[in-house]
Motif scaffolding. Sequence first.
Motif, PDB file in Angstrom:
ATOM      1  N   LYS A   1      48.064  76.368-137.448  1.00  0.00           N
ATOM      2  CA  LYS A   1      47.699  77.701-137.127  1.00  0.00           C
ATOM      3  C   LYS A   1      46.070  77.798-136.630  1.00  0.00           C
ATOM      4  CE  LYS A   1      48.653  81.989-135.657  1.00  0.00           C
ATOM      5  NZ  LYS A   1      48.337  84.266-136.101  1.00  0.00           N
ATOM      6  N   GLU A   2      45.457  78.182-135.108  1.00  0.00           N
ATOM      7  CA  GLU A   2      43.939  77.671-135.498  1.00  0.00           C
ATOM      8  C   GLU A   2      42.800  78.420-134.950  1.00  0.00           C
ATOM      9  OE1 GLU A   2      42.543  75.122-132.411  1.00  0.00           O
ATOM     10  OE2 GLU A   2      43.556  73.329-133.174  1.00  0.00           O
ATOM     11  N   HIS A   3      42.289  79.370-135.387  1.00  0.00           N
ATOM     12  CA  HIS A   3      41.500  80.790-135.459  1.00  0.00           C
ATOM     13  C   HIS A   3      40.180  80.570-134.958  1.00  0.00           C
ATOM     14  CE1 HIS A   3      44.171  82.911-137.130  1.00  0.00           C
ATOM     15  NE2 HIS A   3      44.610  81.538-137.964  1.00  0.00           N
ATOM     16  N   GLN A   4      39.650  80.799-133.045  1.00  0.00           N
ATOM     17  CA  GLN A   4      38.401  80.227-133.456  1.00  0.00           C
ATOM     18  C   GLN A   4      37.373  81.285-132.961  1.00  0.00           C
ATOM     19  OE1 GLN A   4      36.897  79.122-128.674  1.00  0.00           O
ATOM     20  NE2 GLN A   4      36.559  77.122-129.634  1.00  0.00           N
ATOM     21  N   VAL A   5      36.259  81.272-133.630  1.00  0.00           N
ATOM     22  CA  VAL A   5      35.456  82.496-133.554  1.00  0.00           C
ATOM     23  C   VAL A   5      33.998  82.271-133.639  1.00  0.00           C
ATOM     24  CG1 VAL A   5      37.422  83.389-135.749  1.00  0.00           C
ATOM     25  CG2 VAL A   5      34.639  82.584-136.473  1.00  0.00           C
ATOM     26  N   GLU A   6      33.264  83.267-132.991  1.00  0.00           N
ATOM     27  CA  GLU A   6      31.482  83.416-132.815  1.00  0.00           C
ATOM     28  C   GLU A   6      31.035  83.805-133.613  1.00  0.00           C
ATOM     29  OE1 GLU A   6      30.239  83.117-129.973  1.00  0.00           O
ATOM     30  OE2 GLU A   6      32.158  82.828-128.780  1.00  0.00           O
ATOM     31  N   ALA A   7      30.542  82.889-134.635  1.00  0.00           N
ATOM     32  CA  ALA A   7      30.149  83.206-135.850  1.00  0.00           C
ATOM     33  C   ALA A   7      28.368  83.907-135.592  1.00  0.00           C
ATOM     34  CB  ALA A   7      29.694  82.043-137.373  1.00  0.00           C
ATOM     35  N   GLN A   8      27.848  84.586-136.814  1.00  0.00           N
ATOM     36  CA  GLN A   8      26.380  84.910-135.835  1.00  0.00           C
ATOM     37  C   GLN A   8      25.613  84.034-136.928  1.00  0.00           C
ATOM     38  OE1 GLN A   8      25.566  87.312-133.990  1.00  0.00           O
ATOM     39  NE2 GLN A   8      28.241  87.497-133.444  1.00  0.00           N
ATOM     40  N   GLU A   9      24.364  83.607-135.928  1.00  0.00           N
ATOM     41  CA  GLU A   9      23.099  82.910-137.403  1.00  0.00           C
ATOM     42  C   GLU A   9      22.505  83.766-138.373  1.00  0.00           C
ATOM     43  OE1 GLU A   9      19.870  81.207-134.671  1.00  0.00           O
ATOM     44  OE2 GLU A   9      19.136  80.913-136.141  1.00  0.00           O
ATOM     45  N   GLY A  10      22.896  82.552-139.260  1.00  0.00           N
ATOM     46  CA  GLY A  10      22.270  83.441-140.874  1.00  0.00           C
ATOM     47  C   GLY A  10      23.693  83.828-141.488  1.00  0.00           C
ATOM     48  N   GLN A  11      24.299  84.124-140.935  1.00  0.00           N
ATOM     49  CA  GLN A  11      25.775  84.980-141.714  1.00  0.00           C
ATOM     50  C   GLN A  11      26.160  83.468-142.534  1.00  0.00           C
ATOM     51  OE1 GLN A  11      29.470  85.370-138.358  1.00  0.00           O
ATOM     52  NE2 GLN A  11      28.377  87.372-139.652  1.00  0.00           N
ATOM     53  N   SER A  12      27.128  83.618-143.038  1.00  0.00           N
ATOM     54  CA  SER A  12      27.936  82.549-143.718  1.00  0.00           C
ATOM     55  C   SER A  12      29.342  81.947-143.555  1.00  0.00           C
ATOM     56  CB  SER A  12      28.434  82.891-145.650  1.00  0.00           C
ATOM     57  OG  SER A  12      28.885  83.816-145.048  1.00  0.00           O
ATOM     58  N   VAL A  13      29.641  81.211-143.499  1.00  0.00           N
ATOM     59  CA  VAL A  13      30.906  80.702-142.056  1.00  0.00           C
ATOM     60  C   VAL A  13      32.175  81.109-143.241  1.00  0.00           C
ATOM     61  CG1 VAL A  13      32.578  79.246-142.246  1.00  0.00           C
ATOM     62  CG2 VAL A  13      30.026  78.747-142.198  1.00  0.00           C
ATOM     63  N   MET A  14      32.166  81.729-144.456  1.00  0.00           N
ATOM     64  CA  MET A  14      33.367  83.236-144.730  1.00  0.00           C
ATOM     65  C   MET A  14      33.417  84.298-144.169  1.00  0.00           C
ATOM     66  SD  MET A  14      33.341  85.652-147.485  1.00  0.00           S
ATOM     67  CE  MET A  14      31.884  85.732-148.151  1.00  0.00           C
ATOM     68  N   GLN A  15      32.435  85.038-144.153  1.00  0.00           N
ATOM     69  CA  GLN A  15      31.689  86.201-143.630  1.00  0.00           C
ATOM     70  C   GLN A  15      32.156  85.967-142.328  1.00  0.00           C
ATOM     71  OE1 GLN A  15      30.534  88.970-145.971  1.00  0.00           O
ATOM     72  NE2 GLN A  15      31.269  89.810-144.022  1.00  0.00           N
ATOM     73  N   ALA A  16      32.227  84.977-141.388  1.00  0.00           N
ATOM     74  CA  ALA A  16      32.674  84.497-140.193  1.00  0.00           C
ATOM     75  C   ALA A  16      33.037  84.690-140.084  1.00  0.00           C
ATOM     76  CB  ALA A  16      31.707  83.902-138.995  1.00  0.00           C
ATOM     77  N   ALA A  17      34.521  84.362-140.922  1.00  0.00           N
ATOM     78  CA  ALA A  17      36.330  84.464-141.112  1.00  0.00           C
ATOM     79  C   ALA A  17      36.663  85.578-141.347  1.00  0.00           C
ATOM     80  CB  ALA A  17      36.629  83.886-142.397  1.00  0.00           C
ATOM     81  N   MET A  18      36.004  86.296-142.062  1.00  0.00           N
ATOM     82  CA  MET A  18      36.308  88.217-142.616  1.00  0.00           C
ATOM     83  C   MET A  18      36.277  88.761-141.416  1.00  0.00           C
ATOM     84  SD  MET A  18      37.236  87.511-145.655  1.00  0.00           S
ATOM     85  CE  MET A  18      37.094  89.484-146.775  1.00  0.00           C
ATOM     86  N   ASP A  19      34.909  88.729-140.868  1.00  0.00           N
ATOM     87  CA  ASP A  19      35.071  89.422-140.366  1.00  0.00           C
ATOM     88  C   ASP A  19      36.264  89.419-138.981  1.00  0.00           C
ATOM     89  OD1 ASP A  19      32.466  89.826-141.257  1.00  0.00           O
ATOM     90  OD2 ASP A  19      31.063  89.148-139.728  1.00  0.00           O
ATOM     91  N   ASN A  20      36.253  88.232-138.870  1.00  0.00           N
ATOM     92  CA  ASN A  20      37.253  87.996-137.181  1.00  0.00           C
ATOM     93  C   ASN A  20      38.906  87.859-138.355  1.00  0.00           C
ATOM     94  OD1 ASN A  20      36.094  87.431-134.921  1.00  0.00           O
ATOM     95  ND2 ASN A  20      34.555  85.974-136.792  1.00  0.00           N
ATOM     96  N   LEU A  21      39.119  88.068-139.416  1.00  0.00           N
ATOM     97  CA  LEU A  21      39.934  89.199-140.005  1.00  0.00           C
ATOM     98  C   LEU A  21      40.973  86.637-140.187  1.00  0.00           C
ATOM     99  CD1 LEU A  21      41.325  92.416-138.500  1.00  0.00           C
ATOM    100  CD2 LEU A  21      39.714  91.453-140.743  1.00  0.00           C
ATOM    101  N   VAL A  22      39.790  86.015-140.221  1.00  0.00           N
ATOM    102  CA  VAL A  22      40.893  84.929-140.421  1.00  0.00           C
ATOM    103  C   VAL A  22      41.551  84.360-141.736  1.00  0.00           C
ATOM    104  CG1 VAL A  22      40.789  83.119-140.314  1.00  0.00           C
ATOM    105  CG2 VAL A  22      39.580  83.539-139.100  1.00  0.00           C
ATOM    106  N   PRO A  23      42.529  84.726-141.413  1.00  0.00           N
ATOM    107  CA  PRO A  23      44.038  84.257-142.701  1.00  0.00           C
ATOM    108  C   PRO A  23      43.876  83.727-143.183  1.00  0.00           C
ATOM    109  CG  PRO A  23      45.700  84.313-140.540  1.00  0.00           C
ATOM    110  CD  PRO A  23      43.913  84.385-140.589  1.00  0.00           C
ATOM    111  N   GLY A  24      43.610  82.973-145.223  1.00  0.00           N
ATOM    112  CA  GLY A  24      43.509  82.158-145.775  1.00  0.00           C
ATOM    113  C   GLY A  24      42.312  82.148-146.096  1.00  0.00           C
ATOM    114  N   ILE A  25      41.541  83.250-146.418  1.00  0.00           N
ATOM    115  CA  ILE A  25      40.321  83.112-146.681  1.00  0.00           C
ATOM    116  C   ILE A  25      40.564  84.636-146.901  1.00  0.00           C
ATOM    117  CG2 ILE A  25      37.607  83.064-146.776  1.00  0.00           C
ATOM    118  CD1 ILE A  25      38.551  81.212-145.292  1.00  0.00           C
ATOM    119  N   VAL A  26      40.262  84.604-148.581  1.00  0.00           N
ATOM    120  CA  VAL A  26      40.525  85.903-149.860  1.00  0.00           C
ATOM    121  C   VAL A  26      38.879  86.454-149.922  1.00  0.00           C
ATOM    122  CG1 VAL A  26      41.480  86.628-151.663  1.00  0.00           C
ATOM    123  CG2 VAL A  26      42.145  84.868-150.678  1.00  0.00           C
TER     124      VAL A  26
END
Lengths: 108, 415
Positions: A12-37
């Motif tokens: 299952k794919e999730h495409q997110v818009e990440a902000q410059e300077g934040q971490s890839v993890m935070q981009a996933a968390m901000d967009n409620l991507v499942p599978g990252i704790v």
Amino acid sequence: MAKITFIEADGKEHQVEAQEGQSVMQAAMDNLVPGIVAECGGFASCATCHGYVDEAWTTKLPAPDAAEEGMISCAYHVQPNSRLTCQLKVTPALDGLVVRLPVSQTSE
Amino acid sequence: MSAFSGQKLDKIPAHVPPELVYEYDNARDPRMLEDPHARMRSLILEAPPIFFSPFNGGMWFVTRKKAIVDITMNPEVYSNGFLAAAASGEHKEGHAGGHKEQQGFVMLPIATDPPQHTAYRAPLNQPLAAKTLAGLETAIRDMANELIDKVLAAGRCDFFSEVAEPLPVTLFMKLAGMPTDRLAEFRDLATQATSATVDAATREMTFKRIAGILAEVIKARQEKREDDLISKLLDANIQGRNPTFQEMLGYSITLFLGGLETVVNALSFGVRHLAREQELQAKLRAEPGLIPGAIEELLRLYGIASTPRRVMRDEVCHGVQFKQGDMVLLLLPAANYDDTAFPNPEQFILGRKDPHQTFNTGPHRCVGLNLARLEMKVFYEEWLKRVPPFRLDPQAPPKFMGGFNLAITSLPLIW
């Protein structure tokens, strides 16, 4: 802004818009991507934001430091392209990055 | 504010609005001493989400999960650095910063903030990772069975002193490399060190005694390495060098307090719950596969440790104005009764979605949680397999204690 695609173990794919300077993890968390704790909140102390960076991108990222390497060795389902996504900083150069997620962040 | 003095403030600080004042004594509150976790629930129902109590030197208490997570994830504003001063017996806030090395140690890694914390924490992560610890399962099972052998025939025991204390404490001391023949003495010191009712002089003396014992262990391992955590730490790489003797002392003291106070109480509260819930006991006996999920729910219902932070600059947190220098106590066991995250929080419900706060979140999330979970899983498997349906001894109800940890002091069971 950079587009990042997270792909869960079941495809299952999730495409997110990440902000410059934040971490890839935070981009996933901000967009409620499942599978990252991300239990520790981004300080390379828990190995629950583990992901696999698609090969096309491994050379565009700085190599893991000692803290990240040590923590990756504590993770489950480790592969040569394993990274802690909290340690990957979003830059415009990462636009299009693909991160695959492990079947689980634990032994299950 | 002198957070560890245990004294009640005469006057509420000017920046604290009266509607946010709620009197709760972390160490002596009578309702907490009667039933610690029922009191946590009542704090959610009765007190403001963030309240100021004049007890314990005067400090803020945070009880809601979201606010606690926001605070633990923001160590720049909410610092652990003051713990260095507290551990060294320095209690006057005004002097704290400059006297960190006064007694010669800083609790590591807990008394540091990122990025320094990340470097100090790294050497502990691998030895305490689930993968590394899996090899201990057989040894833990043997230890659990030896303890069950001792109490089984009698049909009764004080679960606290006969099982809950010896199992995790012996295991932990072996793992760390501390002498196991001094168990009673060590437990006593650990209890004193985290008690909120002892006076400053007693606390200082307790820390000195602990440091003295640990210094001996470290010196012995400097001479000759063993297969234990202290030996591994001696060879750890902290940004290109090995830890100094003082840093080793700092690590050891944290391990000593973390390892000797927490699982003991988590096991005791969990077994107390089962002793009062015969149906749940039967269910877990019939389906041992449910045990890991049951442990998480027991950990939620019965959180142990609360964790303090110092506010580093004036900051508004969930609508409350904190001032630089304020002390904040994150009541992790109360956050587990926050309805927002845990609907019907007083009920034991398997398979809840939201993770509990018992191990905390953020960089200081419990480093020993994998060990704690493994010990509890093995213990419950063996105990439920071998011990017949057990209940509380109606003649001798359990006794409780407060402070930084919610604790039990006796738990008589019969079967």
